[in-house]
Design a protein around this motif. Structure first.
Motif, PDB file in Angstrom:
ATOM      1  N   MET A 169       0.804  -1.217   0.000  1.00 54.01           N
ATOM      2  CA  MET A 169       0.000   0.000   0.000  1.00 54.01           C
ATOM      3  C   MET A 169       0.844   1.278   0.000  1.00 54.01           C
ATOM      4  O   MET A 169       0.428   2.287  -0.578  1.00 54.01           O
ATOM      5  CB  MET A 169      -0.969  -0.002   1.177  1.00 54.01           C
ATOM      6  N   PRO A 170       2.053   1.301   0.624  1.00 53.42           N
ATOM      7  CA  PRO A 170       2.877   2.507   0.477  1.00 53.42           C
ATOM      8  C   PRO A 170       3.156   2.856  -0.976  1.00 53.42           C
ATOM      9  O   PRO A 170       3.154   4.031  -1.348  1.00 53.42           O
ATOM     10  CB  PRO A 170       4.159   2.144   1.231  1.00 53.42           C
TER      11      PRO A 170
ATOM     12  N   PRO B 227      -1.499   2.640  10.724  1.00 51.61           N
ATOM     13  CA  PRO B 227      -0.111   2.342  10.352  1.00 51.61           C
ATOM     14  C   PRO B 227       0.881   2.875  11.372  1.00 51.61           C
ATOM     15  O   PRO B 227       0.633   3.877  12.039  1.00 51.61           O
ATOM     16  CB  PRO B 227       0.050   3.048   8.999  1.00 51.61           C
TER      17      PRO B 227
ATOM     18  N   ALA C 299       4.044   8.727   2.370  1.00 51.72           N
ATOM     19  CA  ALA C 299       4.204   7.934   1.144  1.00 51.72           C
ATOM     20  C   ALA C 299       3.758   8.741  -0.075  1.00 51.72           C
ATOM     21  O   ALA C 299       4.402   8.708  -1.130  1.00 51.72           O
ATOM     22  CB  ALA C 299       3.403   6.633   1.250  1.00 51.72           C
ATOM     23  N   HIS C 300       2.659   9.463   0.065  1.00 54.49           N
ATOM     24  CA  HIS C 300       2.168  10.327  -1.022  1.00 54.49           C
ATOM     25  C   HIS C 300       3.239  11.325  -1.429  1.00 54.49           C
ATOM     26  O   HIS C 300       3.503  11.539  -2.625  1.00 54.49           O
ATOM     27  CB  HIS C 300       0.911  11.040  -0.538  1.00 54.49           C
TER      28      HIS C 300
ATOM     29  N   PHE D 221      -9.239   2.603   2.202  1.00 53.54           N
ATOM     30  CA  PHE D 221      -8.279   3.269   1.332  1.00 53.54           C
ATOM     31  C   PHE D 221      -8.914   4.469   0.641  1.00 53.54           C
ATOM     32  O   PHE D 221      -8.314   5.548   0.554  1.00 53.54           O
ATOM     33  CB  PHE D 221      -7.753   2.278   0.294  1.00 53.54           C
TER      34      PHE D 221
ATOM     35  N   PHE E  22       0.141   4.635  -2.550  1.00 54.80           N
ATOM     36  CA  PHE E  22       0.050   6.045  -2.178  1.00 54.80           C
ATOM     37  C   PHE E  22       1.140   6.869  -2.863  1.00 54.80           C
ATOM     38  O   PHE E  22       0.928   8.044  -3.179  1.00 54.80           O
ATOM     39  CB  PHE E  22       0.126   6.195  -0.663  1.00 54.80           C
TER      40      PHE E  22
ATOM     41  N   VAL F 127      -9.232   7.373   3.187  1.00 56.53           N
ATOM     42  CA  VAL F 127      -7.962   8.050   3.474  1.00 56.53           C
ATOM     43  C   VAL F 127      -7.497   8.853   2.267  1.00 56.53           C
ATOM     44  O   VAL F 127      -7.077  10.009   2.386  1.00 56.53           O
ATOM     45  CB  VAL F 127      -6.888   7.022   3.885  1.00 56.53           C
ATOM     46  N   TYR F 128      -7.597   8.252   1.089  1.00 54.31           N
ATOM     47  CA  TYR F 128      -7.117   8.932  -0.107  1.00 54.31           C
ATOM     48  C   TYR F 128      -7.991  10.140  -0.455  1.00 54.31           C
ATOM     49  O   TYR F 128      -7.513  11.123  -1.017  1.00 54.31           O
ATOM     50  CB  TYR F 128      -7.049   7.960  -1.279  1.00 54.31           C
TER      51      TYR F 128
ATOM     52  N   TRP G 121       0.516   7.795   5.565  1.00 52.18           N
ATOM     53  CA  TRP G 121       0.120   7.698   4.161  1.00 52.18           C
ATOM     54  C   TRP G 121       0.423   8.989   3.401  1.00 52.18           C
ATOM     55  O   TRP G 121       0.736   8.944   2.209  1.00 52.18           O
ATOM     56  CB  TRP G 121      -1.352   7.323   4.049  1.00 52.18           C
TER      57      TRP G 121
END
Length: 370
Positions: A67-68, A261, A204-205, A144, A71, A147-148, A201
């Motif tokens: 998942m990282p 996380p 990571a973005h 997901f 993102f 969060v996104y 997250w």
């Protein structure tokens, strides 16, 4: 599909498209491999995780927890779209509307199916509490999207901050995630841990934003190797003598690195990013060939639909086994290992059929889902 159709649009990156598609495919396969079901004496079905028994496979989640990377791909995409938005004179609101429409469109068909599935399970004889838990399980992939969605709303602010002080952004997010974990591990209020849903997250973005503005493409390979080695060493220390579990997915009875996380996932994202950059020349050569690139384009066009529906296909498959009087094999047994290829093949075929039906329904439906 002709050669012109295979060319990426301006502002796209074949590697990013491949990483986005591959990361969702790995998530789906990981869920299919890990999930199991136990049947109690009263006939109730209890979900189980194969990693609970197969402790030797828990380090594999350092590769399978991707998942990282997704993102990061999102950070690249948001930077690209934001630049295009600014260039055409549109606003922050226009950016958010366009990104959220693209993100949530596949969910418009999926969400109404969830309560229907719960009702079917109840009518089939499952207790109301189990039917409700099934519905909750099916909507878990929406975490997901939630969060996104938040990241998209604040992305223009993050991108402006990045343009002024890119290192400060990453440092602030990393320090914040570390402080949240320290609070969590020292008995602080549990609600504080939820802050890492944003901090980790978004970190990571922002790595994806760094790649999008060209900062990471010029990093020397020896430095990338050093970063990868440092990330691996940090994970060993954090999950060995450190307080974190080895598994990068949540397991019963132990601290979860995933929900919410921890800094382990932040470190994992750094290591995975370095690994992808090291493999970048090879991957770009491969993606320059028509067949691999066509596969990426094809899967990428349905990746979010695959992600949303894969758990429902899994539930139906388990239900079919139990209806035939065939309980799933014990995870780790010889039967379990021998049947995994056929199990994955059957689930893939079922999901392909569902994706085809959803695509056909979407084409026929008017309005936003079209």
């Amino acid at each position: 599909m002709g050669p012109a159709a295979l060319e990426p649009r301006p502002g796209r990156d074949r590697l990013v498209d491949a990483v986005r598609a591959a990361s969702l495919a790995v998530v789906v396969l990981g869920h299919w491999l890990m999930a199991s079901v136990s049947v109690l004496a009263d006939g109730r079905m209890v979900p189980a995780n194969a990693l609970t028994e197969l402790t030797a496979l828990r380090p594999a989640t350092w590769v399978l927890q991707v998942m990282p990377l997704f993102f990061m791909a999102g950070g690249f995409a948001n930077l690209t779209v934001w630049r295009r938005t600014v260039a055409t004179g549109r606003s922050h609101g226009a950016f958010v509307r366009s990104r959220l429409t693209r993100l949530w469109r596949p969910a418009l068909i999926f969400v109404p199916v969830v309560p229907v599935t719960g009702v079917i399970a109840y009518v089939a004889g499952q207790p109301a509490s189990d039917a409700a838990r099934l519905a909750v399980l099916l909507v878990q992939p929406l975490w997901f999207l939630a969060v996104y969605t938040g990241i998209i709303v604040v992305a223009p602010i993050l991108l402006r901050w990045h343009a002024v002080a890119p290192r400060t952004v990453l440092a602030t997010l990393a320090i914040g995630a570390l402080l949240v974990d320290l609070t969590r591990l020292t008995g602080g209020p549990p609600v504080v841990a939820a802050a890492n849903l944003a901090l980790v997250w978004v970190f990571a973005h922002q790595l994806g934003v760094w790649y999008g503005d060209g900062r990471l493409a010029t990093v020397p390979r020896r430095r990338l190797w050093a970063v990868l080695a440092a990330a691996l060493l940090a994970l060993v220390l954090l999950t060995g003598p450190g307080p974190y579990p080895v598994s990068m997915v949540g397991l019963p009875g132990q601290l979860s690195n995933m929900s919410p996380p921890t800094v382990c996932l932040l470190v994992l994202g750094v290591g995975q990013g370095a690994a992808i950059l090291l493999a970048r020349p090879f991957l770009l050569r491969m993606l320059g060939r028509p067949a691999p690139w066509a596969a990426v384009r094809r899967f990428g066009s349905v990746a979010m639909t695959v992600y949303l529906w894969h758990l429902l296909v899994l539930v139906v498959a388990f239900g079919a086994l139990l209806a035939m009087g065939e309980p799933p094999p014990e995870p780790g047994s010889a039967t379990w290992w021998l049947t995994r290829p056929l199990w994955l093949l059957a689930l893939t075929a079922g999901l392909a059929a569902v994706v085809g039906l959803v695509a056909r329904f979407g084409r026929r439906s008017p309005g936003p889902s079209r």
